[in-house]
Design a protein around this motif. Structure first.
Motif, mmCIF file in Angstrom:
data_model
loop_
_atom_site.group_PDB
_atom_site.id
_atom_site.type_symbol
_atom_site.label_atom_id
_atom_site.label_comp_id
_atom_site.label_asym_id
_atom_site.label_seq_id
_atom_site.Cartn_x
_atom_site.Cartn_y
_atom_site.Cartn_z
ATOM 1 N N GLY A 154 -33.135 -21.005 16.066
ATOM 2 C CA GLY A 154 -32.527 -19.895 16.799
ATOM 3 C C GLY A 154 -31.063 -20.129 17.117
ATOM 4 O O GLY A 154 -30.711 -21.048 17.869
ATOM 5 N N GLN A 181 -36.880 -21.414 18.652
ATOM 6 C CA GLN A 181 -37.180 -20.145 19.316
ATOM 7 C C GLN A 181 -38.408 -19.498 18.691
ATOM 8 O O GLN A 181 -38.634 -19.600 17.474
ATOM 9 N N ASN A 187 -36.852 -14.081 18.810
ATOM 10 C CA ASN A 187 -35.621 -14.324 18.062
ATOM 11 C C ASN A 187 -35.290 -13.183 17.106
ATOM 12 O O ASN A 187 -34.124 -12.802 16.974
ATOM 13 N N TRP A 191 -34.393 -10.872 21.443
ATOM 14 C CA TRP A 191 -33.180 -11.692 21.523
ATOM 15 C C TRP A 191 -32.077 -11.136 20.638
ATOM 16 O O TRP A 191 -30.896 -11.114 21.020
ATOM 17 N N ASN A 269 -38.785 -17.984 26.448
ATOM 18 C CA ASN A 269 -38.892 -18.205 25.007
ATOM 19 C C ASN A 269 -40.299 -17.785 24.583
ATOM 20 O O ASN A 269 -41.176 -18.612 24.329
#
Length: 331
Positions: A154, A181, A187, A191, A269
């Protein structure tokens, strides 16, 4: 208040206790040197000459502190300084500080502007993940550590923020800019949309600075006690899997000494639904500082600060290119 905020505050409380202890020891009175006793002496005049003063007693010598020590703890430095050592990496598109213990960065800082994002002089297809050879081999995160780990490599500073040159984009692919991640649902989804939110801030601000990094936060367990627990990947297992990630955002108005819209966010996470409001992850910057042991805005005067989410709408835009983004970020 969300559970993640509670966890951060718990971590902050522990850090505050440590700070209080340090403050106590730093304010302990220093040992004062021995005082000199002054003797009042009466003199008598005689016909033989002018009066004489009695001799002044000598000031007792103050021994050097080292002379009182039978040991020299710092002598171990002759064999090398134990650390911790933070490997600072200034690169074209980022500056980072690396944590040798977790094989993750402490923090990674970037700067984005409307002009830097408008340039399109790089292609992600030409960038490859690489180990950071500036870090000693035994402390370095390695490509094999991520292989079949179940986690994405990540980016902390995303490649999409560094399209202004191929070198700048390549810099973002060093493993010192990576953390393990969760892929789908984080991710490659939430994110990624959060990173896009940071880029969209350049429509309102001429200069945006972002500091990103991992956190390892406590979780309350069945017995009511708080513990920090995280997975470790690699062979041997040495790359820590963060429990959370933070971003501290400085949206600058472009004026010297001008206003700065400051925002801090902490995300788990883990899989996060795309309809989850970003504002749910907003926290005071002091919470991130206490949880991470870092300082982000100690020199930013209160009079210059604004709260980012009061100046702009802290919301995500879930774009249609989500599937394309996933394809790029697969490890």
């Amino acid at each position: 208040m969300s559970k993640v905020t509670l966890a951060i505050i718990a971590a902050a409380g522990a850090a505050t206790g440590a700070a209080a202890t340090a403050a106590f020891y730093s304010t302990t009175k220093k040992e004062t040197p021995p005082s000199v006793t002054t003797t009042t002496t009466t003199t008598t005049a005689t016909a033989a000459g002018p009066p004489r003063r009695a001799p002044i007693p000598p000031v007792p010598g103050i021994p050097h502190p080292a002379a009182q020590r039978p040991v020299d703890p710092s002598g171990v430095f002759q064999y090398g300084f134990p650390g911790p050592i933070a490997d600072l990496r200034p690169a074209a598109s980022l500056t980072s500080s690396y944590d040798r213990r977790t094989r993750n960065p402490h923090w990674v800082a970037e700067h984005i502007t409307p002009s830097s994002l408008a340039a399109n002089n790089a292609d992600r297809k030409h960038s490859v993940f690489v180990e950071d050879v500036s870090i000693p081999e035994m402390f370095r995160a390695k490509l094999k550590d991520y292989f079949r780990s179940g986690y994405d490599r990540g980016h902390q500073v995303p490649a999409a923020d560094a399209k202004w040159s191929q070198e700048a984009m390549d810099d973002t692919f060093a493993l010192s800019n990576m953390c393990p991640q969760v892929g789908d649902g984080f991710n490659r989804d939430y994110w990624a949309h959060f990173e896009d939110f940071c880029r969209r801030l350049t429509k309102s601000y001429p200069s945006v600075r972002v500091v990103t990094g991992p956190l390892y936060l406590p979780k309350r367990e069945a017995d009511g006690k708080w513990r920090v627990s995280y997975e470790v990947i690699g062979s041997p297992p040495n790359v820590a899997v963060p429990t959370h990630f933070y971003k501290v955002i400085f949206a600058e108005d472009g004026q010297i000494g001008g206003k700065v819209a400051l925002g801090a966010f902490v995300l788990p996470n883990a899989v996060i639904a795309n309809n989850k409001p970003l504002g749910d992850f907003e926290v005071p910057v002091e919470v991130v500082e206490r949880a991470s042991g870092l300082e982000f805005a100690s020199k930013l005067e209160p009079v210059r600060r604004k709260r980012l989410c009061q100046e702009v709408s802290c919301s995500l835009v879930v774009r249609e290119f989500a599937q394309k983004q996933k394809a790029f970020q697969k490890h």
